[in-house]
Motif scaffolding. Structure first.
Motif, PDB file in Angstrom:
ATOM      1  N   HIS A  90       9.416   6.078  -6.515  1.00 26.74           N
ATOM      2  CA  HIS A  90       9.080   4.652  -6.688  1.00 26.74           C
ATOM      3  C   HIS A  90       7.615   4.399  -6.289  1.00 26.74           C
ATOM      4  N   LEU A  91       6.739   5.242  -6.829  1.00 28.13           N
ATOM      5  CA  LEU A  91       5.313   5.145  -6.535  1.00 28.13           C
ATOM      6  C   LEU A  91       4.523   4.831  -7.802  1.00 28.13           C
ATOM      7  N   TYR A  92       3.316   4.283  -7.598  1.00 26.36           N
ATOM      8  CA  TYR A  92       2.472   3.899  -8.720  1.00 26.36           C
ATOM      9  C   TYR A  92       1.044   4.390  -8.491  1.00 26.36           C
ATOM     10  N   ASP A  93       0.349   4.697  -9.585  1.00 26.05           N
ATOM     11  CA  ASP A  93      -1.089   4.888  -9.486  1.00 26.05           C
ATOM     12  C   ASP A  93      -1.766   3.627 -10.014  1.00 26.05           C
ATOM     13  N   PRO A 102      -6.924   8.309  -5.469  1.00 22.98           N
ATOM     14  CA  PRO A 102      -7.184   9.738  -5.270  1.00 22.98           C
ATOM     15  C   PRO A 102      -6.671  10.590  -6.423  1.00 22.98           C
ATOM     16  N   PHE A 103      -7.271  11.743  -6.592  1.00 25.55           N
ATOM     17  CA  PHE A 103      -6.707  12.734  -7.497  1.00 25.55           C
ATOM     18  C   PHE A 103      -6.850  14.092  -6.831  1.00 25.55           C
ATOM     19  N   VAL A 104      -6.018  15.033  -7.256  1.00 25.73           N
ATOM     20  CA  VAL A 104      -6.070  16.373  -6.685  1.00 25.73           C
ATOM     21  C   VAL A 104      -6.646  17.336  -7.715  1.00 25.73           C
ATOM     22  N   ASP A 105      -7.412  18.280  -7.240  1.00 25.25           N
ATOM     23  CA  ASP A 105      -7.935  19.328  -8.104  1.00 25.25           C
ATOM     24  C   ASP A 105      -6.818  20.336  -8.353  1.00 25.25           C
ATOM     25  N   PHE A 106      -6.311  20.382  -9.591  1.00 27.00           N
ATOM     26  CA  PHE A 106      -5.201  21.258  -9.932  1.00 27.00           C
ATOM     27  C   PHE A 106      -5.657  22.643 -10.388  1.00 27.00           C
ATOM     28  N   GLY A 107      -6.880  23.016 -10.074  1.00 29.35           N
ATOM     29  CA  GLY A 107      -7.335  24.355 -10.420  1.00 29.35           C
ATOM     30  C   GLY A 107      -8.263  24.393 -11.608  1.00 29.35           C
ATOM     31  N   PHE A 108      -8.393  23.277 -12.332  1.00 30.89           N
ATOM     32  CA  PHE A 108      -9.326  23.192 -13.449  1.00 30.89           C
ATOM     33  C   PHE A 108     -10.241  21.988 -13.235  1.00 30.89           C
ATOM     34  N   ARG A 153       0.819  -1.211   0.000  1.00 31.40           N
ATOM     35  CA  ARG A 153       0.000   0.000   0.000  1.00 31.40           C
ATOM     36  C   ARG A 153       0.849   1.255   0.000  1.00 31.40           C
ATOM     37  N   ASN A 154       2.005   1.184   0.615  1.00 28.64           N
ATOM     38  CA  ASN A 154       2.891   2.357   0.676  1.00 28.64           C
ATOM     39  C   ASN A 154       3.495   2.694  -0.676  1.00 28.64           C
ATOM     40  N   SER A 155       3.346   1.800  -1.651  1.00 24.74           N
ATOM     41  CA  SER A 155       3.888   2.064  -2.982  1.00 24.74           C
ATOM     42  C   SER A 155       2.875   2.742  -3.899  1.00 24.74           C
ATOM     43  N   LEU A 156       1.648   2.970  -3.402  1.00 21.01           N
ATOM     44  CA  LEU A 156       0.620   3.609  -4.209  1.00 21.01           C
ATOM     45  C   LEU A 156       0.537   5.104  -3.915  1.00 21.01           C
ATOM     46  N   MET A 157       0.271   5.878  -4.932  1.00 21.63           N
ATOM     47  CA  MET A 157       0.108   7.317  -4.764  1.00 21.63           C
ATOM     48  C   MET A 157      -1.017   7.609  -3.769  1.00 21.63           C
ATOM     49  N   SER A 158      -0.738   8.470  -2.808  1.00 17.98           N
ATOM     50  CA  SER A 158      -1.709   8.831  -1.783  1.00 17.98           C
ATOM     51  C   SER A 158      -2.143  10.279  -1.960  1.00 17.98           C
ATOM     52  N   GLN A 159      -3.079  10.683  -1.137  1.00 24.40           N
ATOM     53  CA  GLN A 159      -3.516  12.084  -1.126  1.00 24.40           C
ATOM     54  C   GLN A 159      -2.335  13.003  -0.874  1.00 24.40           C
ATOM     55  N   LYS A 160      -1.505  12.668   0.076  1.00 24.57           N
ATOM     56  CA  LYS A 160      -0.325  13.480   0.404  1.00 24.57           C
ATOM     57  C   LYS A 160       0.608  13.605  -0.802  1.00 24.57           C
ATOM     58  N   ASP A 161       0.770  12.513  -1.546  1.00 27.58           N
ATOM     59  CA  ASP A 161       1.660  12.540  -2.710  1.00 27.58           C
ATOM     60  C   ASP A 161       1.134  13.473  -3.789  1.00 27.58           C
ATOM     61  N   TYR A 162      -0.169  13.426  -4.043  1.00 26.07           N
ATOM     62  CA  TYR A 162      -0.726  14.297  -5.071  1.00 26.07           C
ATOM     63  C   TYR A 162      -0.605  15.766  -4.669  1.00 26.07           C
ATOM     64  N   LEU A 163      -0.774  16.047  -3.396  1.00 24.99           N
ATOM     65  CA  LEU A 163      -0.606  17.427  -2.936  1.00 24.99           C
ATOM     66  C   LEU A 163       0.852  17.871  -3.081  1.00 24.99           C
ATOM     67  N   GLU A 164       1.785  16.959  -2.824  1.00 25.43           N
ATOM     68  CA  GLU A 164       3.206  17.288  -2.993  1.00 25.43           C
ATOM     69  C   GLU A 164       3.538  17.552  -4.459  1.00 25.43           C
ATOM     70  N   VAL A 165       2.949  16.758  -5.360  1.00 24.38           N
ATOM     71  CA  VAL A 165       3.168  16.981  -6.791  1.00 24.38           C
ATOM     72  C   VAL A 165       2.691  18.374  -7.183  1.00 24.38           C
ATOM     73  N   ALA A 166       1.496  18.737  -6.711  1.00 28.61           N
ATOM     74  CA  ALA A 166       0.944  20.047  -7.053  1.00 28.61           C
ATOM     75  C   ALA A 166       1.835  21.172  -6.542  1.00 28.61           C
ATOM     76  N   ALA A 167       2.347  21.021  -5.304  1.00 22.47           N
ATOM     77  CA  ALA A 167       3.230  22.044  -4.738  1.00 22.47           C
ATOM     78  C   ALA A 167       4.550  22.100  -5.502  1.00 22.47           C
ATOM     79  N   TRP A 168       5.098  20.941  -5.850  1.00 24.62           N
ATOM     80  CA  TRP A 168       6.369  20.867  -6.567  1.00 24.62           C
ATOM     81  C   TRP A 168       6.260  21.501  -7.951  1.00 24.62           C
TER      82      TRP A 168
END
Length: 503
Positions: free
Chosen positions: A167-170, A110-116, A79-94
């Protein structure tokens, strides 16, 4: 290859489990049988029915699962190898993409709302599951006026880089990796259910598994293919070659519903023709100017609309009528609240209830106003102890015996008004008697009585440009709605928009 076409209510899952039983009787080991379904709900239902029917544990049926779950299992990722809510938020910030406000569920993850809205990830994932170049998918979407191609490409490259470094996967990665590593198990028998909803990527996975299987059964109904907007490749299912079996008797649909739904679905040109019989009952079909004309006070009901806007309208009306209901995406009253109200009024009537029931009542009381501090959990009292209102006042901190709406202070005022309305209407009964749902959410469901709003939409769900298939897709959606009822079908003339032409 064996193709099993299961029109509404014809017992497709039962037929597949009968085939499973036949192969087990021939000596096929349970772990050599694969039963894969499009949705987690369908896979779990099949596994549960198999466990009950064959007297096995779920561990003895390791390949009764969704395709995503099979990929997850065979890859051996945690489970730790799957993209989480925290990971998507980090991607958006990065990526320095501002404007996202929430993370929700998308394609089993999960997916994050990127503004659109969810457009960025929707376009990227649609490209992958349809096995279509990203630029082509973008060109076919509705979002070109909202953002430009370079930003979509930027998010795609950034997301890929983030997953690679971490090393994460969706969930789409899981299927892609399964295919690239050729991880298909060797099976004696392979079943694929709800196949009309598979995407091009999932069909590639299915075909790879099939190459290592001795017997193959593909089941579904293209007339109920209502997920093309989400990437389903219904044409693949329609064009499959093999031995075709049509399940010819519906155990759900009465004659009048059958005539109406068949007149609709036969307007589609690109489909597998199917002849099947309805139940030997006439059933009823009625039209109304407004949903408020339908009497919902008796019997089991499924209330359907094409869109969430429609189901919200139904929900508001049902609340105004004072009827209890179930609506997964709405303001359904919790069963614990209903139980608390019922228990409290039972106590006020001089009857006894269990300690466990009192604890539930105390949960909705305000400390210091309704119940004394230190007594809310009824310390030292056995759950099976029976108590009356006098004992609660004398020994267990109860401060008064006012009516429920003056006592259960933790129930919101909105829910309090609604419950008063329910009690006045005399319909304070089983919450599951009335279910509200979109047509998509009700796929696979059935009910004695169905009410269906016929309001249409300007375009099909999703964000994809109009195509030659859109009108046919809408026909399939309303066909699903028309085929949920077992006894009565109540159709509402359009109330909010131009309606869909059923007849």
């Amino acid at each position: 290859m064996n193709i099993i076409l299961g029109p509404p209510g014809t017992g497709k899952t039962t037929r597949l489990l009968n085939l499973v039983e036949e192969h087990l009787a021939r000596g096929v080991s349970p772990e050599r049988i694969g039963y894969f379904s499009f949705t987690r709900k369908a896979a779990q239902e099949a596994a549960l029915r198999a466990v009950v029917r064959f007297g096995m544990s779920e561990k003895e049926l390791p390949y009764f699962r969704t395709l995503h779950s099979l990929a997850y299992q065979m890859l051996g990722v945690g489970r730790n190898s799957l993209m989480s809510q925290k990971d998507y938020l980090e991607v958006a910030a990065w990526l320095k993409i501002a404007g996202f406000i929430e993370v929700a569920s998308y394609n089993d993850g999960p997916f994050v709302d990127f503004g659109f809205g969810d457009r960025f990830l929707e376009i990227i994932n649609m490209s992958r599951i349809t096995q279509t170049p990203l630029r082509e998918t973008y060109n076919n979407s509705h979002v070109s006026t909202k953002t430009d191609w370079s930003r979509v490409d930027y998010v795609d490259r950034g997301l890929r880089q983030y997953k690679k470094e971490k090393h994460l996967y969706d969930y789409t990665d899981l299927i892609e990796l399964f295919i690239s590593r050729n991880l298909s198990p060797s099976l004696d028998v392979m079943f694929v259910d709800e196949a009309q909803d598979l995407s091009a990527l999932q069909w590639t996975m299915v075909e790879q598994i099939a190459r290592k299987a001795k017997n193959i059964y593909i089941a579904g109904d293209d007339d109920q293919a209502i997920y093309r907007w989400a990437g389903a490749d219904v044409n693949h299912f329609i064009n499959l070659q093999g031995n075709v079996e049509i399940l010819g008797q519906s155990y759900r649909i009465p004659a009048s519903h059958h005539i109406l739904s068949q007149n609709l679905i036969q307007r589609i040109t690109n489909r597998r023709p199917k002849i099947f019989l309805p139940r030997d009952e006439e059933g009823t079909v009625a039209w109304y100017r407004h949903s408020e004309e339908v009497d919902l006070t008796q019997g089991k009901w499924l209330l359907l609309a094409r869109t969430k806007k429609g189901t919200d309208q139904i929900e508001e009306e049902v609340r105004q009528r004072g009827l209890l209901y179930h609506y997964e995406n709405g303001r359904t009253i919790k069963s614990d609240i209903i139980a608390a109200v019922t228990t409290w009024e039972t106590l006020r009537a001089g009857k006894v209830v269990s300690c466990l029931q009192v604890k539930n009542v105390y949960r909705y009381m305000v400390l210091g106003e309704d119940v004394e501090r230190g007594h809310k959990t009824l310390p030292g009292v056995s759950e099976n102890t029976m108590l009356d209102i006098g004992a609660l006042q004398m020994s267990h901190g109860l401060l008064h015996t006012k009516p429920w709406d003056k006592t259960l202070g933790k129930i919101s005022e909105d829910d309090r008004r609604y419950l008063r309305s329910c009690l006045r209407s005399g319909t304070f009964d089983d919450q599951s008697r009335i279910t509200i749902s979109t047509i998509h959410g009700a796929k696979g469901s059935e009910c004695d009585n169905v009410m269906l709003l016929t309001d249409g939409v300007r375009r099909n769900q999703g964000q994809w440009k109009r195509s030659m298939y859109e009108e046919e897709d809408e026909m399939r959606v309303f066909y699903v709605g028309l085929t949920r009822g077992k006894n009565s079908l109540h159709l509402i003339h359009p109330m909010m928009s131009k309606g869909f032409n059923i007849v």
